[in-house]
Enzyme design. Structure first.
Site, PDB file in Angstrom:
ATOM      1  N   THR A  75      29.639 -14.710 -39.266  1.00 54.54           N
ATOM      2  CA  THR A  75      29.677 -13.992 -40.533  1.00 54.54           C
ATOM      3  C   THR A  75      29.523 -14.972 -41.689  1.00 54.54           C
ATOM      4  O   THR A  75      29.257 -16.163 -41.483  1.00 54.54           O
ATOM      5  CB  THR A  75      30.966 -13.146 -40.638  1.00 54.54           C
ATOM      6  N   LYS A  79      25.391 -17.479 -41.331  1.00 53.96           N
ATOM      7  CA  LYS A  79      24.400 -16.782 -40.509  1.00 53.96           C
ATOM      8  C   LYS A  79      23.053 -17.499 -40.449  1.00 53.96           C
ATOM      9  O   LYS A  79      22.398 -17.510 -39.403  1.00 53.96           O
ATOM     10  CB  LYS A  79      24.225 -15.345 -41.007  1.00 53.96           C
ATOM     11  N   ASN A 100      23.794 -13.177 -36.344  1.00 58.53           N
ATOM     12  CA  ASN A 100      25.200 -12.756 -36.438  1.00 58.53           C
ATOM     13  C   ASN A 100      25.836 -12.571 -35.069  1.00 58.53           C
ATOM     14  O   ASN A 100      26.993 -12.184 -34.979  1.00 58.53           O
ATOM     15  CB  ASN A 100      25.352 -11.492 -37.289  1.00 58.53           C
ATOM     16  N   ASP A 116      22.588  -7.074 -38.022  1.00 59.96           N
ATOM     17  CA  ASP A 116      22.997  -6.548 -39.327  1.00 59.96           C
ATOM     18  C   ASP A 116      22.007  -5.517 -39.851  1.00 59.96           C
ATOM     19  O   ASP A 116      22.401  -4.446 -40.321  1.00 59.96           O
ATOM     20  CB  ASP A 116      23.128  -7.679 -40.351  1.00 59.96           C
ATOM     21  N   GLY A 142      20.800 -13.888 -48.632  1.00 60.72           N
ATOM     22  CA  GLY A 142      21.450 -14.759 -47.659  1.00 60.72           C
ATOM     23  C   GLY A 142      21.258 -14.226 -46.253  1.00 60.72           C
ATOM     24  O   GLY A 142      20.319 -13.472 -45.969  1.00 60.72           O
ATOM     25  N   GLY A 143      22.158 -14.600 -45.340  1.00 64.89           N
ATOM     26  CA  GLY A 143      22.000 -14.236 -43.944  1.00 64.89           C
ATOM     27  C   GLY A 143      21.919 -12.748 -43.696  1.00 64.89           C
ATOM     28  O   GLY A 143      20.988 -12.258 -43.031  1.00 64.89           O
TER      29      GLY A 143
END
Length: 277
Positions: A75, A79, A100, A116, A142-143
């Site tokens: 998390t 990621k 993830n 995700d 971001g991730g």
């Protein structure tokens, strides 16, 4: 705690899973996955592991070298970097450049995937807001934002507009996604004006702390725009509270994780005994 949780006995045979983040107080994966392990009758446990960015490489490699660790969940904010520690990337991780979930295969190699985006899109559909043909504004590259962006475009959204204060993240995401979905991706320079979209998504950590500013102003949205937030805790983030006050429809963060549970079950090769969520 319920009886199932308090009666669990951890032994030397217990298989270990970990969720790595910074912070970890907000993570819901332990409650969901440990309940799943109990329902499946598995001698396994998922624990939160707090790793700051400077210690993340040591933590993840240490866990990967621990022979009774079978899987990892990743998390915020790790990621993107997690992909560096995978021997193989699944399609979601390869498309987004972030991971993830990671598992150890029978040969000891670590495979990474990102669920995700798939979980977020499934949550949209289950809530009556399919992204197909819609204009979507996404805050955060971001991730998690990368994975959501790829899944939104893969679900045939008409157009995706992305903003992140880190312009380099936006440029990297545009370079990555334009090769698959040319002409359907725009980067915003700011979020100071009106936002013309059907769905507005917060894929940043803003809202986890009470002093955080809003990722964007709900007042900038048109009537009927869905406001979605992937922050899990608090459930009613300041953004969603503000959007509700304007009578805009909202989608809570737990939907994204709830719709990943079955994906985790298949990825970690856990037995299927029917409905598990």
């Amino acid at each position: 705690m319920d009886d199932e949780t308090t009666s669990r006995i951890i032994s030397g045979r217990t298989r270990l899973f970990a969720v790595i983040g910074d912070p970890v107080e907000q993570v819901r994966a332990p409650s969901l996955l440990n309940a799943l392990f109990t329902r499946l009758g598995l001698d396994a446990v998922l624990v939160p592991v707090h790793a700051t960015p400077e210690h993340f490489p040591h933590v993840i490699t240490g866990l990967q070298r621990t022979t009774n660790v079978d899987g990892l969940l990743i998390t915020v904010p790790h990621k993107i970097r997690a992909c560096e520690f995978a021997d193989e990337l699944g399609r979601g991780a390869a498309l987004s450049g972030s991971a993830n979930a990671m598992r150890r295969d029978g040969n000891g190699r670590w495979q990474a995937e990102n669920f995700d985006g798939e979980g977020f899109v499934a949550g949209l559909r289950a809530s009556g807001h399919p992204p197909t043909g819609k204009l979507v504004c996404l805050m955060g590259a971001g991730g998690a934002g990368r994975a959501i962006a790829a899944a939104i475009l893969g679900a045939e959204a008409a157009h995706l507009t992305v903003y992140d204060p880190d312009q380099a993240k936006c440029d990297a995401l545009r370079t990555r996604l334009e090769q698959y979905w040319p002409g359907r991706f725009t980067v915003l320079d700011s979020v100071g004006g009106s936002l013309d979209c059907d769905i507005a998504v917060n894929a940043t950590p803003l809202g986890m702390r009470s002093m955080d500013p809003l990722p964007f102003a709900p007042q900038a949205l048109g009537p009927g725009t869905l406001v979605a937030d992937i922050v899990m805790e608090p459930k009613d983030t300041p953004l969603l509270t503000a959007a509700s006050a304007l009578h805009l429809p909202t989608l809570h963060g737990h939907h994204m994780l709830d719709h990943q549970l079955g994906l985790y079950q298949a990825f970690f090769d856990l037995p299927d005994i029917g409905m598990t969520s």
